[in-house]
Design a protein around this motif. Structure first.
Motif, PDB file in Angstrom:
ATOM      1  N   ILE A 189      17.241 -23.574 -31.793  1.00 26.88           N
ATOM      2  CA  ILE A 189      17.273 -22.866 -32.685  1.00 26.88           C
ATOM      3  C   ILE A 189      17.566 -20.996 -32.243  1.00 26.88           C
ATOM      4  CG2 ILE A 189      15.505 -21.640 -33.435  1.00 26.88           C
ATOM      5  CD1 ILE A 189      13.536 -23.231 -32.140  1.00 26.88           C
ATOM      6  N   TYR A 233      10.830 -16.646 -34.174  1.00 26.62           N
ATOM      7  CA  TYR A 233      10.727 -17.297 -33.486  1.00 26.62           C
ATOM      8  C   TYR A 233       9.578 -17.557 -32.126  1.00 26.62           C
ATOM      9  CZ  TYR A 233      11.676 -20.349 -28.865  1.00 26.62           C
ATOM     10  OH  TYR A 233      11.903 -21.035 -27.858  1.00 26.62           O
ATOM     11  N   ARG A 259      15.060 -20.356 -40.229  1.00 33.56           N
ATOM     12  CA  ARG A 259      15.007 -20.346 -38.802  1.00 33.56           C
ATOM     13  C   ARG A 259      15.865 -21.756 -38.841  1.00 33.56           C
ATOM     14  NH1 ARG A 259      10.672 -20.870 -34.977  1.00 33.56           N
ATOM     15  NH2 ARG A 259      10.359 -23.420 -35.565  1.00 33.56           N
ATOM     16  N   GLU A 299      17.830 -24.149 -37.452  1.00 37.04           N
ATOM     17  CA  GLU A 299      17.548 -25.692 -36.278  1.00 37.04           C
ATOM     18  C   GLU A 299      17.688 -26.362 -36.410  1.00 37.04           C
ATOM     19  OE1 GLU A 299      12.286 -24.401 -35.776  1.00 37.04           O
ATOM     20  OE2 GLU A 299      13.193 -26.654 -36.238  1.00 37.04           O
TER      21      GLU A 299
END
Lengths: 217, 641
Positions: free
Chosen positions: B103, B113, B146, B148
């Motif tokens: 991440i 997060y 995010r 990822e």
């Protein structure tokens, strides 16, 4: 019983790298062969970005270090040579008739050959400079040096994977796990010596030249 | 198979075999997570454990848990693995897919997060297992941004072989539980070594071992199926398959798919230790309580902080030792040692529970401004506009403190409080102490004699703090501060609080003259420090007359005021009768500037002009009050404009 042999890829190492590289390889093999209860211990190499695993067994660690010391001594006396260390596993068969004489028969079931090509640093003129190299390995860290180091790191990684693959591929020859004392199958580590056929000629020559009476075993 | 059937104890053998397989799954998961999940790793204390129990089989009996004996591989405690495997046992023999997820987050988004990750990954219920369970949650959290990436996928599975004739090659060993067990041991050993050789391990190692706070982290996801990689990803993926272990009616398979090009990730995304980070990280527990109560007056808040201050002035260990009760696991770097704690914290998903999030901010926030965006705390929201500037500068003076090892000076926190109570100077925001900026700004408003709205206060405070940051830095260079810096945060706070005494009114005229050409606020600020260096507590000694004289002197040399700005403030700060208020919008400006010195930089007129204006307006006001006539008043205001 089968005796499996694994020839590990040759690594071109400098003297100051030998100890760490050898430790890494020997411990990695041992970790796969010390099938008793172990509490693994991660070790990060200083010279390379590699983490290997030890069994966490003090005795084993000591023995490996002793052998490495011996090998380093040998390398000191035989610079710029290819060399081979063999880690062997065996089973002990007591010969009943000879029991009192404590004679045992070793049934080897596996040999690991670790192959080194010990090279001398370009700037080093004699074996005496080994120590200074150890002290100051970064002295000559030019681009070439770091490239060499990177190559060695990759090669070492390859060797480790080679070990893993071998362990995975060859399982049937391994004897049943000893439940006795000790976490590992019986093993020995042999380093070049006068009795070693591979290096016998070199050593004889060497002895003739230098007059050294004995070899390390 | 036939061999097994021929035995009388088929059932027990089958049960044993299943147990071996189940334990194999558990051990595999344990091995993988132990070296991939920074929140459960115990890599850091493996050394201690080894020292205490050098793992020879003889000594291990006392320290070994039953779990350790499985496959003769004693692993560290790994709560996440245990937790996950419990689910696994109930869905026996299904494939186990462990995705290791990298991440990466934009520098200030880490909070997101952290506030949500645990909920996402800690309870991957295999029983329920909605296909997009994780994704849905992410969307709920608004985390689409995010970044990822699945960087490793471990697949552990038991392939049952329906057609028994196929396994002719492995027949010899297939019926033998011992062989199955031995080969499982071997496979797990090589798995253990392999997880440390793959690229992701370097990320993990950096994550847990360095003193750096990374802009990436690793998470894991457990499932019983594998979401396919994209074709583009497939091109970069490498695979390693461990040789399967055959058993009587199936085989144990472990394989890994991984990206090999991760080496640059760590270096790119790692952020070197910077004063800011350390500040955030260590200071945050300190700072955060204040943050969450932006309107707390200094006098109330400082006693609360003093314990934290002390705590943080000590080493990390002390910090860690003392913290867990309130602030578990301050950072991923150290979280290993708090595996259980972080776990417990992870079970509190509530974004409102501040204590749980405080530590996360330290670990996560690489920029302070990230705070405002991701802090759901309502208490915090009113200060959003204020906090970024205040927070960052205020942390500067503390840099040195964080590195200091010495014990804190025993400065009674009460002292600053008392002094604060009666300091009615218009001195600059006393903000230097970590979080006092905000209260400071409020106080300034009070000094202006206003009942301004909170928003007004904050905007004011921001201006001040923004400007003051530079001042504060310079104050750091003063010997006084540097000394205190090596002692403790507490002492520094004390310094700064004390310095509030040294506001313009009490400064010697000589000093004022020296500084005449500078902007007011800087003058005052530097005076704070200097007067304090000279012995502090100057206000007590100064006569009011001298102070007034100094002020006048300073005002005469002050930079121009900006008319419109003063007007806006004046409207709020007006304290005279309401009948005049309409016409005195601008009239109050001067008064404001004379009292709220901090706003001087924004003014385009000089303060002397403003004073004159003020005088004029005072006269007008008097006139107006006397006449009381509405028409007259309007005339006046028209004339004013």
């Amino acid at each position: 019983m089968n005796c499996e042999v694994c020839q590990l890829k040759e690594l071109e190492v400098e003297h100051f790298e030998i100890r760490e590289v050898l430790r890494c390889i020997l411990h990695t093999i041992m970790f796969h062969r010390a099938l008793g209860l172990v509490r693994p211990k991660d070790v990060d190499l200083q010279l390379f970005d590699i983490t290997y695993v030890q069994c966490g067994d003090v005795e084993l660690e000591k023995k490996i270090d002793e052998k490495i010391d011996q090998f380093l001594c040998w390398v000191e006396k035989h610079p710029n040579k290819k060399s081979q260390i063999c880690l062997s596993f065996y089973e002990v068969k007591n010969n009943k008739a000879m029991w009192f004489s404590n004679r045992v028969e070793r049934l080897y079931w596996e040999h690991w050959y670790i192959n080194f090509n010990v090279v001398q640093h370009p700037k080093a003129h004699s074996s005496k400079s080994h120590h200074s190299k150890v002290v100051d390995p970064g002295e000559n860290s030019s681009g070439g040096e770091s490239a060499r180091r990177t190559t060695l790191e990759a090669s070492l990684q390859d060797v480790l994977f080679q070990i893993i693959r071998f362990v995975n591929d060859k399982k049937d020859h391994i004897p049943s796990i000893p439940s006795r004392e000790g976490i590992s199958f019986p093993y020995d580590i042999t380093i070049p010596s006068s009795s070693d056929t591979t290096f016998g000629m070199d050593m004889i020559k060497r002895m003739l030249q230098t007059g050294h009476p004995t070899m390390l075993s | 198979m036939t061999m097994a059937l021929s035995h009388g104890n088929v059932h027990s053998d089958t049960a044993k075999k299943e147990q071996i397989i189940t334990e194999f799954f558990a051990k595999s998961l344990h091995i993988i997570l132990e070296s991939r999940s920074p929140f459960v790793s115990s890599r850091n204390y493996s050394g201690e454990q080894l020292a205490s129990s050098p793992s020879s089989s003889s000594s291990s009996s006392s320290s070994c848990r039953p779990r350790d004996k499985w496959f003769n591989l004693a692993l560290q405690e790994c709560p996440a693995a245990l937790e996950n495997i419990d689910f696994w046992r109930q869905s026996n023999l299904e494939p186990m897919v462990v995705d290791v997820i990298l991440i990466q987050q934009p520098i200030n988004s880490e909070l997101t997060y952290f506030s949500s990750k645990r909920d996402l990954f800690k309870h991957p219920s295999l029983k329920e297992r909605p296909p997009n369970y994780l994704n849905l949650e992410q969307e709920d959290f608004g985390l689409e941004k995010r970044n990822e990436k699945v960087i490793e996928r471990w697949v552990v599975q038991y392939e049952s072989q329906k057609s028994k004739g196929n396994s002719s090659g492995s027949k010899r060993s297939s019926g033998n539980l011992h062989t199955l067990y031995k080969k499982s041991i071997l496979l797990l050993r090589s798995l253990y070594v392999t997880v440390r050789l793959l690229p992701a391990y370097k990320l993990f190692r950096d994550l847990i071992s360095s003193g750096q706070i990374k802009t990436y982290t690793l998470a894991h996801r457990l499932n019983s199926f594998a979401e396919p990689f994209t074709r583009r990803e497939e091109a970069d993926i490498q695979r390693f398959g461990f040789t399967p272990v055959d058993s009587s009616c199936g085989r144990l398979c472990v394989s890994v798919s991984y990206f090999n090009l991760l080496s640059d990730v760590g270096s790119e995304t790692s952020t070197p230790i910077s004063p800011h980070f350390i500040l955030d990280y260590v200071g945050s527990p300190l700072a955060d309580p204040l943050k969450s109560f932006p309107s707390l007056p200094v006098s109330q808040s400082s006693p609360l902080y003093s314990p934290f201050l002390r705590r943080h002035s000590w080493s990390f260990d002390a910090y860690r030792a003392s913290l867990p009760s309130k602030f578990p696991s301050p950072s991923p770097t150290y979280s290993d040692s708090h595996a259980s704690i972080s776990k417990s914290r992870s079970q509190h998903p509530s974004p409102m529970s501040l204590p749980h999030h405080l530590p996360e901010t330290f670990q996560a926030v690489t920029k302070n401004r990230g705070f405002d965006e991701y802090w759901p705390s309502p208490a915090f929201s009113p200060s959003t506009s204020l906090s970024p500037p205040t927070y960052i500068p205020s942390s500067d003076p503390c840099k040195a403190l964080l590195r200091s090892e010495s014990a804190p000076l025993s400065v009674p926190p009460a002292k600053p409080l008392n002094t604060l109570g009666f300091t009615k100077k218009q001195c600059l925001p006393p903000s230097p102490p970590i979080k006092t900026t905000r209260p400071g700004s409020v106080k300034t408003d009070k000094n202006a004699g206003t009942s301004s709205s909170a928003a007004e206060k904050f905007s004011l405070g921001r201006d001040e703090s923004g400007r003051l940051s530079g001042v504060r830095i310079s104050s750091n260079s003063s010997p006084r501060i540097s000394i205190s810096g090596s002692s403790s945060r507490l002492s520094i706070q004390d310094d700064f609080d004390d310095s509030e005494f040294a506001c313009p009114f009490v400064v010697d005229e000589d000093d004022m003259i020296d500084r005449g050409g500078r902007p007011e606020s800087f003058d005052q600020k530097s005076h704070q420090n200097e007067s304090f260096e000279a012995g502090g507590l100057a206000p007590v000694r100064k006569s009011p007359d001298a102070a007034v004289g100094a002020l006048v002197l300073m005002l005469n040399k002050a930079p121009p005021l900006r008319q419109d700005f003063t007007g806006s403030i004046a409207s709020k700060t007006e304290c005279s009768s309401n009948t005049i208020q309409a016409s005195s919008l601008t009239a109050e400006g001067p008064r404001t500037t004379s009292s709220i010195t901090s706003s001087g930089l924004l003014m385009s007129k000089t303060t002397s002009d403003a004073l004159e204006e003020l005088r004029g307006y005072r006269e007008m006001k008097d006139l107006l009050l006397k006449q009381g006539s509405r028409s007259h008043m309007l005339d006046r205001s028209a004339a004013d404009d």
